[in-house]
Design a protein around this motif. Structure first.
Motif, short mmCIF file in Angstrom:
data_model
loop_
_atom_site.label_atom_id
_atom_site.label_comp_id
_atom_site.label_asym_id
_atom_site.label_seq_id
_atom_site.Cartn_x
_atom_site.Cartn_y
_atom_site.Cartn_z
N HIS A 1 -10.38 20.23 -11.97
CA HIS A 1 -9.35 19.84 -12.96
C HIS A 1 -8.09 19.33 -12.27
N HIS A 2 -7.82 19.78 -11.05
CA HIS A 2 -6.69 19.21 -10.31
C HIS A 2 -6.95 17.74 -9.96
N VAL A 3 -8.21 17.43 -9.66
CA VAL A 3 -8.57 16.04 -9.35
C VAL A 3 -8.30 15.15 -10.56
N ARG A 4 -8.62 15.63 -11.74
CA ARG A 4 -8.38 14.85 -12.95
C ARG A 4 -6.89 14.71 -13.21
N LEU A 5 -6.14 15.76 -12.98
CA LEU A 5 -4.68 15.67 -13.12
C LEU A 5 -4.10 14.66 -12.15
N ALA A 6 -4.55 14.73 -10.90
CA ALA A 6 -4.04 13.80 -9.89
C ALA A 6 -4.38 12.36 -10.25
N GLY A 7 -5.59 12.13 -10.75
CA GLY A 7 -5.98 10.78 -11.13
C GLY A 7 -5.08 10.20 -12.20
N GLY A 8 -4.78 11.00 -13.22
CA GLY A 8 -3.89 10.53 -14.28
C GLY A 8 -2.49 10.26 -13.78
N GLN B 1 -2.54 6.67 0.30
CA GLN B 1 -3.00 5.77 -0.74
C GLN B 1 -3.74 6.59 -1.80
N PRO B 2 -4.04 5.99 -2.97
CA PRO B 2 -4.68 6.76 -4.04
C PRO B 2 -5.96 7.50 -3.61
N ALA B 3 -6.83 6.82 -2.87
CA ALA B 3 -8.08 7.48 -2.45
C ALA B 3 -7.81 8.65 -1.53
N ASP B 4 -6.77 8.54 -0.70
CA ASP B 4 -6.42 9.64 0.20
C ASP B 4 -5.95 10.87 -0.58
N VAL B 5 -5.12 10.62 -1.58
CA VAL B 5 -4.61 11.72 -2.40
C VAL B 5 -5.76 12.39 -3.15
N GLU C 1 1.79 6.43 -12.28
CA GLU C 1 2.83 6.03 -11.34
C GLU C 1 2.62 4.61 -10.84
N SER C 2 1.37 4.19 -10.71
CA SER C 2 1.07 2.88 -10.13
C SER C 2 1.16 1.75 -11.13
N ALA C 3 1.28 2.08 -12.41
CA ALA C 3 1.21 1.05 -13.45
C ALA C 3 2.40 0.09 -13.42
N GLY C 4 3.52 0.50 -12.90
CA GLY C 4 4.71 -0.33 -13.00
C GLY C 4 4.99 -1.24 -11.83
N TYR C 5 4.13 -1.28 -10.83
CA TYR C 5 4.40 -2.10 -9.65
C TYR C 5 3.98 -3.55 -9.86
N ALA C 6 4.82 -4.46 -9.41
CA ALA C 6 4.48 -5.89 -9.48
C ALA C 6 3.43 -6.25 -8.43
N HIS C 7 3.48 -5.56 -7.30
CA HIS C 7 2.54 -5.85 -6.22
C HIS C 7 1.90 -4.55 -5.74
N LEU C 8 0.60 -4.59 -5.53
CA LEU C 8 -0.12 -3.45 -4.99
C LEU C 8 -0.75 -3.83 -3.67
N PRO C 9 -0.87 -2.89 -2.73
CA PRO C 9 -1.47 -3.20 -1.42
C PRO C 9 -2.94 -3.57 -1.57
N PRO C 10 -3.52 -4.17 -0.53
CA PRO C 10 -4.96 -4.49 -0.56
C PRO C 10 -5.80 -3.25 -0.86
N ARG C 11 -6.84 -3.44 -1.65
CA ARG C 11 -7.80 -2.39 -2.02
C ARG C 11 -7.22 -1.33 -2.95
N TRP C 12 -5.95 -1.45 -3.31
CA TRP C 12 -5.31 -0.42 -4.15
C TRP C 12 -5.95 -0.37 -5.53
N ARG C 13 -6.16 -1.55 -6.13
CA ARG C 13 -6.74 -1.57 -7.49
C ARG C 13 -8.14 -0.98 -7.50
N GLU C 14 -8.92 -1.23 -6.45
CA GLU C 14 -10.26 -0.66 -6.37
C GLU C 14 -10.18 0.86 -6.31
N GLN C 15 -9.21 1.37 -5.57
CA GLN C 15 -9.05 2.81 -5.48
C GLN C 15 -8.62 3.40 -6.82
N LEU C 16 -7.72 2.73 -7.51
CA LEU C 16 -7.29 3.21 -8.83
C LEU C 16 -8.46 3.26 -9.80
N ALA C 17 -9.30 2.23 -9.75
CA ALA C 17 -10.44 2.17 -10.66
C ALA C 17 -11.44 3.29 -10.39
#
Length: 374
Positions: free
Chosen positions: A75-82, A60-64, A87-103
């Motif tokens: 700087h790799h962390v910032r690259l990975a975040g972007g 999941q995003p937090a794991d990565v 990549e996650s912007a196009g999904y119609a459905h996200l797993p639980p807690r996913w949006r919190e991790q993205l934020a």
């Protein structure tokens, strides 16, 4: 530059570097990419492919973000975040807690010359391509949710969050003790209420799982603290030392309790440790590492007893729920055993600093969750 040529550039660059360790291959591949601006879009697409492979393998995003932070540089962390956000912007459905991790991901983009940027991207991709499979805690993004969320539905009561925030903010140990004790009591009661509701309505709730970061330094003591918090809240915690997290298995209300309380107790314990350590240094001692390790081990050990005591006391007041709770305990154990059929027990290095142990025990007593708050 035609799409085919761009793809060829990226293909050659990745083929040379993804499974190689030598600096020469990395420099050669970065030079290829830096000289071909038309390859940028294809390079980004390949990164998103690597992320989709990671999601399919249980990440999941937090794991990565956690593994990039542990293995590479800021700087790799910032690259990975972007990359993850894109990549996650196009999904119609996200797993639980996913949006919190993205934020919570690094939001500031990283800028550099083309060669440095290409080098960092290749280093990031080399890490992503080697990520192993993890035990999944949620379906991958894009999968239809199992249940539709209720708009505006509250999770953990705001009063509990407010109590823990006050416990972290106060400079007075007695106030922190009272706030934390009351918060744990309310958490235990909230868990009983949810279990009772599920039994009455026959909702068929099943145990879920989340991952909680256990960061260095002193991660052993932190993992023990998390295990104590999980056990007191009817959950099971399994520590993955290599990737810096524990997987906690339990019912949703209890998982949120574990996440909130562990974070709060870690903040409180770290603050108390820094204060006690400063007092020790004023007295002339310099054994910082052993003091901190012993402090946190004692803090985790003592809090385990206190949390378990509070949980037993609140549960004892509702004897009619004992069969329901027993069934939920069995379900949690079964889910954890299915996820982790080959767990091992690790010997923990004991505390070697008496002053650190004594101060850690005292700090745990001040964060006492075994007594009701006034």
């Amino acid at each position: 530059m035609t799409p085919g040529t761009a793809g060829s550039t990226v293909e050659r660059a990745l083929a040379a570097v993804l499974y190689a360790e030598d600096t020469a291959a990395l420099d050669t591949s970065a030079s290829l990419l830096a000289a071909d601006p038309g390859a940028d879009a294809e390079l980004a697409r390949r990164g998103e492919e690597l992320l989709r492979r990671a999601w399919a393998r249980g990440w999941q995003p937090a794991d990565v973000e956690r593994v990039v932070r542990r293995e590479l540089e800021a700087h790799h962390v910032r690259l990975a975040g972007g990359l993850v956000r894109a990549e996650s912007a196009g999904y119609a459905h996200l797993p639980p807690r996913w949006r919190e991790q993205l934020a919570a991901l690094e939001a500031e983009p990283w800028r550099a010359d083309r060669f440095s940027y290409a080098t960092a991207v290749l280093e990031l991709y080399r890490l992503l391509v080697r990520l192993p499979a993890l035990e999944p805690v949620a379906p991958p993004p894009g999968s239809a949710p199992l249940t539709a969320p209720v708009a505006g539905e509250a999770r953990m009561p705001a009063r509990i969050r407010a109590l823990l925030a006050k416990a972290e903010a106060t400079a007075y140990p007695e106030e922190a003790e009272a706030f934390t004790a009351k918060a744990q009591e309310l958490m235990a009661r909230h868990s009983l209420d949810e279990a009772s509701l599920a039994a009455r309505t026959h909702t068929g709730d099943e145990p879920a799982a989340i991952r909680i970061g256990v960061d260095a330094p002193y991660e052993t003591a932190k993992a023990i603290l998390l295990d104590a918090v999980a056990s007191a809240n009817r959950c099971r915690a399994v520590w993955n030392e290599a990737f810096g997290f524990s997987t906690v298995v339990g019912f949703e209300p209890d998982l949120e309790s574990v996440e909130l309380l562990y974070t709060s107790l870690l903040v409180q314990g770290t603050g108390a440790m820094v204060k006690a350590e400063a007092e020790q240094r004023t007295g002339g001692r310099k054994r910082t590492k052993t003091f901190r390790q012993s402090f946190l081990l004692a803090y985790a050990h003592r809090l385990g007893d206190r949390l378990a005591s509070t949980s037993r006391r609140v549960t004892a007041a509702e004897p009619t729920l004992l069969p329901v709770l027993a069934a939920r305990d069995v379900a949690v154990t079964a889910r954890a055993d299915r996820m982790f059929p080959e767990t091992t027990t690790t010997r923990v290095r004991g505390a070697t600093d008496r002053a650190g142990w004594d101060h850690g025990t005292a700090a745990a007593d001040r964060a006492d969750t075994g007594r009701a708050a006034p």
